[in-house]
Design a protein around this motif. Structure first.
Motif, PDB file in Angstrom:
ATOM      1  N   LEU A   1      -8.652   8.890  -5.255  1.00 47.00           N
ATOM      2  CA  LEU A   1      -8.495   7.380  -5.891  1.00 47.00           C
ATOM      3  C   LEU A   1      -7.810   6.538  -4.888  1.00 47.00           C
ATOM      4  CD1 LEU A   1      -8.591   5.851  -8.488  1.00 47.00           C
ATOM      5  CD2 LEU A   1      -6.387   6.344  -9.023  1.00 47.00           C
ATOM      6  N   THR A   2      -6.917   7.172  -3.855  1.00 48.84           N
ATOM      7  CA  THR A   2      -6.414   6.363  -3.081  1.00 48.84           C
ATOM      8  C   THR A   2      -7.420   5.550  -1.957  1.00 48.84           C
ATOM      9  OG1 THR A   2      -5.954   8.050  -1.474  1.00 48.84           O
ATOM     10  CG2 THR A   2      -4.252   7.551  -3.282  1.00 48.84           C
ATOM     11  N   LEU A   3      -8.739   6.284  -2.068  1.00 48.15           N
ATOM     12  CA  LEU A   3      -9.711   5.867  -0.890  1.00 48.15           C
ATOM     13  C   LEU A   3     -10.100   4.581  -1.473  1.00 48.15           C
ATOM     14  CD1 LEU A   3     -11.845   6.313   1.290  1.00 48.15           C
ATOM     15  CD2 LEU A   3     -13.304   7.410  -0.498  1.00 48.15           C
ATOM     16  N   LEU A   4     -10.220   4.011  -2.550  1.00 50.03           N
ATOM     17  CA  LEU A   4     -10.723   2.765  -3.128  1.00 50.03           C
ATOM     18  C   LEU A   4      -9.629   1.627  -2.296  1.00 50.03           C
ATOM     19  CD1 LEU A   4     -11.440   3.543  -6.810  1.00 50.03           C
ATOM     20  CD2 LEU A   4     -13.029   3.460  -4.641  1.00 50.03           C
ATOM     21  N   PRO A   5      -8.376   1.637  -2.473  1.00 51.06           N
ATOM     22  CA  PRO A   5      -7.448   0.703  -1.848  1.00 51.06           C
ATOM     23  C   PRO A   5      -7.786   0.870  -0.596  1.00 51.06           C
ATOM     24  CG  PRO A   5      -6.342   2.159  -2.942  1.00 51.06           C
ATOM     25  CD  PRO A   5      -7.607   2.614  -3.301  1.00 51.06           C
ATOM     26  N   ALA A   6      -7.797   1.855   0.121  1.00 47.85           N
ATOM     27  CA  ALA A   6      -7.783   2.167   1.806  1.00 47.85           C
ATOM     28  C   ALA A   6      -8.949   1.332   2.256  1.00 47.85           C
ATOM     29  CB  ALA A   6      -7.672   3.453   1.988  1.00 47.85           C
ATOM     30  N   LEU A   7     -10.274   1.621   1.587  1.00 45.12           N
ATOM     31  CA  LEU A   7     -11.420   0.760   1.987  1.00 45.12           C
ATOM     32  C   LEU A   7     -11.533  -0.610   1.946  1.00 45.12           C
ATOM     33  CD1 LEU A   7     -14.177   3.408   0.757  1.00 45.12           C
ATOM     34  CD2 LEU A   7     -13.314   3.089   3.033  1.00 45.12           C
ATOM     35  N   ALA A   8     -10.716  -1.033   0.652  1.00 43.22           N
ATOM     36  CA  ALA A   8     -10.488  -2.230   0.561  1.00 43.22           C
ATOM     37  C   ALA A   8      -9.664  -3.090   1.551  1.00 43.22           C
ATOM     38  CB  ALA A   8     -10.046  -2.765  -1.000  1.00 43.22           C
ATOM     39  N   GLY A   9      -8.513  -2.139   1.947  1.00 42.62           N
ATOM     40  CA  GLY A   9      -7.733  -2.606   3.068  1.00 42.62           C
ATOM     41  C   GLY A   9      -8.445  -2.828   4.123  1.00 42.62           C
ATOM     42  N   MET A  10      -9.303  -1.772   4.453  1.00 43.26           N
ATOM     43  CA  MET A  10      -9.796  -1.953   5.758  1.00 43.26           C
ATOM     44  C   MET A  10     -10.955  -3.189   5.853  1.00 43.26           C
ATOM     45  SD  MET A  10     -11.119   1.952   7.182  1.00 43.26           S
ATOM     46  CE  MET A  10     -11.679   1.117   8.681  1.00 43.26           C
ATOM     47  N   ALA A  11     -11.812  -3.365   4.896  1.00 38.58           N
ATOM     48  CA  ALA A  11     -12.408  -4.574   4.718  1.00 38.58           C
ATOM     49  C   ALA A  11     -11.629  -5.892   5.207  1.00 38.58           C
ATOM     50  CB  ALA A  11     -13.345  -4.751   3.533  1.00 38.58           C
ATOM     51  N   LEU A  12     -10.386  -5.897   4.406  1.00 34.99           N
ATOM     52  CA  LEU A  12      -9.556  -7.203   4.478  1.00 34.99           C
ATOM     53  C   LEU A  12      -9.107  -7.067   5.877  1.00 34.99           C
ATOM     54  CD1 LEU A  12      -8.003  -9.360   3.400  1.00 34.99           C
ATOM     55  CD2 LEU A  12      -6.190  -7.662   2.569  1.00 34.99           C
ATOM     56  N   GLY A  13      -8.548  -5.912   6.583  1.00 37.12           N
ATOM     57  CA  GLY A  13      -8.124  -5.940   8.077  1.00 37.12           C
ATOM     58  C   GLY A  13      -9.109  -6.347   8.976  1.00 37.12           C
ATOM     59  N   GLN A  14     -10.443  -6.109   8.843  1.00 33.45           N
ATOM     60  CA  GLN A  14     -11.414  -6.533   9.776  1.00 33.45           C
ATOM     61  C   GLN A  14     -11.720  -7.950   9.360  1.00 33.45           C
ATOM     62  OE1 GLN A  14     -14.497  -3.916   8.282  1.00 33.45           O
ATOM     63  NE2 GLN A  14     -13.908  -2.053   9.723  1.00 33.45           N
ATOM     64  N   TRP A  15     -11.610  -8.298   8.379  1.00 31.82           N
ATOM     65  CA  TRP A  15     -11.606  -9.936   8.160  1.00 31.82           C
ATOM     66  C   TRP A  15     -10.271 -10.725   8.905  1.00 31.82           C
ATOM     67  CZ3 TRP A  15      -8.476 -13.507   5.540  1.00 31.82           C
ATOM     68  CH2 TRP A  15      -9.083 -14.928   5.266  1.00 31.82           C
ATOM     69  N   LEU A  16      -9.352  -9.982   8.676  1.00 33.87           N
ATOM     70  CA  LEU A  16      -8.045 -10.605   9.240  1.00 33.87           C
ATOM     71  C   LEU A  16      -8.215 -10.651  10.723  1.00 33.87           C
ATOM     72  CD1 LEU A  16      -5.302  -9.235   7.067  1.00 33.87           C
ATOM     73  CD2 LEU A  16      -5.973 -11.749   7.434  1.00 33.87           C
ATOM     74  N   ARG A  17      -8.777  -9.549  11.325  1.00 30.67           N
ATOM     75  CA  ARG A  17      -8.883  -9.420  12.838  1.00 30.67           C
ATOM     76  C   ARG A  17      -9.604 -10.360  13.634  1.00 30.67           C
ATOM     77  NH1 ARG A  17     -11.217  -3.812  14.341  1.00 30.67           N
ATOM     78  NH2 ARG A  17     -12.991  -4.648  13.722  1.00 30.67           N
ATOM     79  N   GLN A  18     -10.379 -11.178  12.689  1.00 26.91           N
ATOM     80  CA  GLN A  18     -11.130 -12.250  13.423  1.00 26.91           C
ATOM     81  C   GLN A  18     -10.501 -13.693  13.383  1.00 26.91           C
ATOM     82  OE1 GLN A  18     -14.169 -11.437  15.085  1.00 26.91           O
ATOM     83  NE2 GLN A  18     -13.705  -9.209  14.033  1.00 26.91           N
TER      84      GLN A  18
ATOM     85  N   LEU B   1      -2.254  -9.228  19.171  1.00 28.60           N
ATOM     86  CA  LEU B   1      -1.080  -9.005  19.946  1.00 28.60           C
ATOM     87  C   LEU B   1      -0.068  -9.157  18.867  1.00 28.60           C
ATOM     88  CD1 LEU B   1       0.423  -8.176  22.287  1.00 28.60           C
ATOM     89  CD2 LEU B   1       0.452 -10.473  23.167  1.00 28.60           C
ATOM     90  N   VAL B   2       0.148 -10.224  18.248  1.00 30.36           N
ATOM     91  CA  VAL B   2       1.311 -10.516  17.225  1.00 30.36           C
ATOM     92  C   VAL B   2       1.187  -9.682  16.065  1.00 30.36           C
ATOM     93  CG1 VAL B   2       1.928 -12.549  15.523  1.00 30.36           C
ATOM     94  CG2 VAL B   2       1.090 -13.134  17.680  1.00 30.36           C
ATOM     95  N   PHE B   3      -0.116  -9.400  15.555  1.00 26.38           N
ATOM     96  CA  PHE B   3      -0.078  -8.493  14.578  1.00 26.38           C
ATOM     97  C   PHE B   3       0.591  -7.017  15.100  1.00 26.38           C
ATOM     98  CE2 PHE B   3      -1.843  -5.116  11.786  1.00 26.38           C
ATOM     99  CZ  PHE B   3      -1.650  -5.597  10.538  1.00 26.38           C
ATOM    100  N   LYS B   4       0.216  -6.596  16.098  1.00 31.38           N
ATOM    101  CA  LYS B   4       0.767  -5.100  16.830  1.00 31.38           C
ATOM    102  C   LYS B   4       2.391  -5.431  16.691  1.00 31.38           C
ATOM    103  CE  LYS B   4      -2.971  -3.481  19.323  1.00 31.38           C
ATOM    104  NZ  LYS B   4      -3.791  -2.826  20.625  1.00 31.38           N
ATOM    105  N   ARG B   5       2.912  -6.370  17.151  1.00 32.15           N
ATOM    106  CA  ARG B   5       4.336  -6.669  17.376  1.00 32.15           C
ATOM    107  C   ARG B   5       5.085  -6.407  16.133  1.00 32.15           C
ATOM    108  NH1 ARG B   5       4.331 -11.373  22.138  1.00 32.15           N
ATOM    109  NH2 ARG B   5       4.022  -9.985  23.646  1.00 32.15           N
TER     110      ARG B   5
END
Length: 254
Positions: free
Chosen positions: A211-228, A233-237
């Motif tokens: 069940l935790t796979l669903l929010p993890a995949l949704a988070g990855m999609a959100l993260g890939q959107w945010l990456r653009q 560098l700021v995010f890593k810090r």
């Protein structure tokens, strides 16, 4: 379905919300910087549940996202040829560490998790870039693998020292992302074997992890959107600072 929902009925609504939101956040971090799912999930869930229970929850999302990362890039054959001594020792070190101490070996495990997170954060924030000469990989790779395996077995976090080591090999960006996927995949599978050996990965735990796979995949999609849209560098810090604070808190617990 009963196995999946039974775990969450047992832990209650508040902890269920914490679990699902943690994996959403962890997936988002992984989507932005390519790693951090087990680190974030183990760190946050370690505040509220036993490390072995938290580690069991991350098996399915970590395996799926790591295979996804491993499959992309086209460098797998060359990386396996170069990194197999390290990868073999990660697997062996995790299994031996699981038999020796296990992730549920006592209150000290929470402090060990805190120490691993704090070390990881300080390395990410302050360690200068360095290179490992090719002639030293013969012994440095296996040594790194053994240490990574033992840390994985004790804490469920498999980034130290594997991530700094791989970053020091002079790999291209695509090679590094795939090499991290290879290391994380082997670590996750070995951790699953150790948890199964200790009876922490039965059908109920696997169902709860699914069940935790669903929010993890949704988070990855959100993260890939945010990456653009944000500075990596700021995010890593911000991420490493948060991990350092979380690690410091866990060090005082247990």
């Amino acid at each position: 379905m009963t196995n999946i929902l039974g775990f969450y009925q047992d832990i209650g609504l508040a902890l269920t919300v914490l679990v699902l939101s943690t994996f959403l956040l962890a997936g988002t971090v992984k989507g932005v910087i390519g790693l951090g799912l087990p680190t974030v999930s183990m760190g946050l869930l370690g505040l509220a549940m036993a490390p072995a229970q938290a580690a069991a929850l991350l098996i399915v999302p970590a395996t799926v996202t790591n295979f996804w990362q491993l499959a992309a890039g086209g460098h797998l054959r060359g990386l396996v040829t170069r990194l197999w001594p390290m990868v073999l020792m990660i697997f062996g070190g995790t299994l031996v560490g699981s038999l020796w101490v296990g992730i549920d070996g006592g209150p000290w495990v929470v402090r060990a998790l805190g120490g691993a997170l704090l070390t990881y954060a300080l390395v990410g924030l302050f360690l200068p870039a360095f290179k490992i000469p090719a002639h030293r990989e013969r012994w440095a790779g296996p040594a790194c693998g053994v240490i990574t395996g033992v840390v994985t077995a004790a804490t469920g976090v498999f980034v130290i020292p594997a991530v700094p080591y791989l970053q020091a090999l002079g790999l291209s960006r695509d090679e590094l992302v795939q090499a991290l996927g290879l290391s994380f995949t082997v670590s996750t599978l070995a951790l699953a074997c150790g948890l199964f050996w200790h009876g922490e990965l039965g059908g109920g735990a696997m169902g709860a992890s699914l069940l935790t796979l669903l929010p993890a995949l949704a988070g990855m999609a959100l993260g890939q959107w945010l990456r653009q849209r944000i500075s990596a560098l700021v995010f890593k810090r911000v991420f490493f600072t948060g991990m350092a604070l979380l690690g410091a808190v866990l060090l005082t617990m247990g």
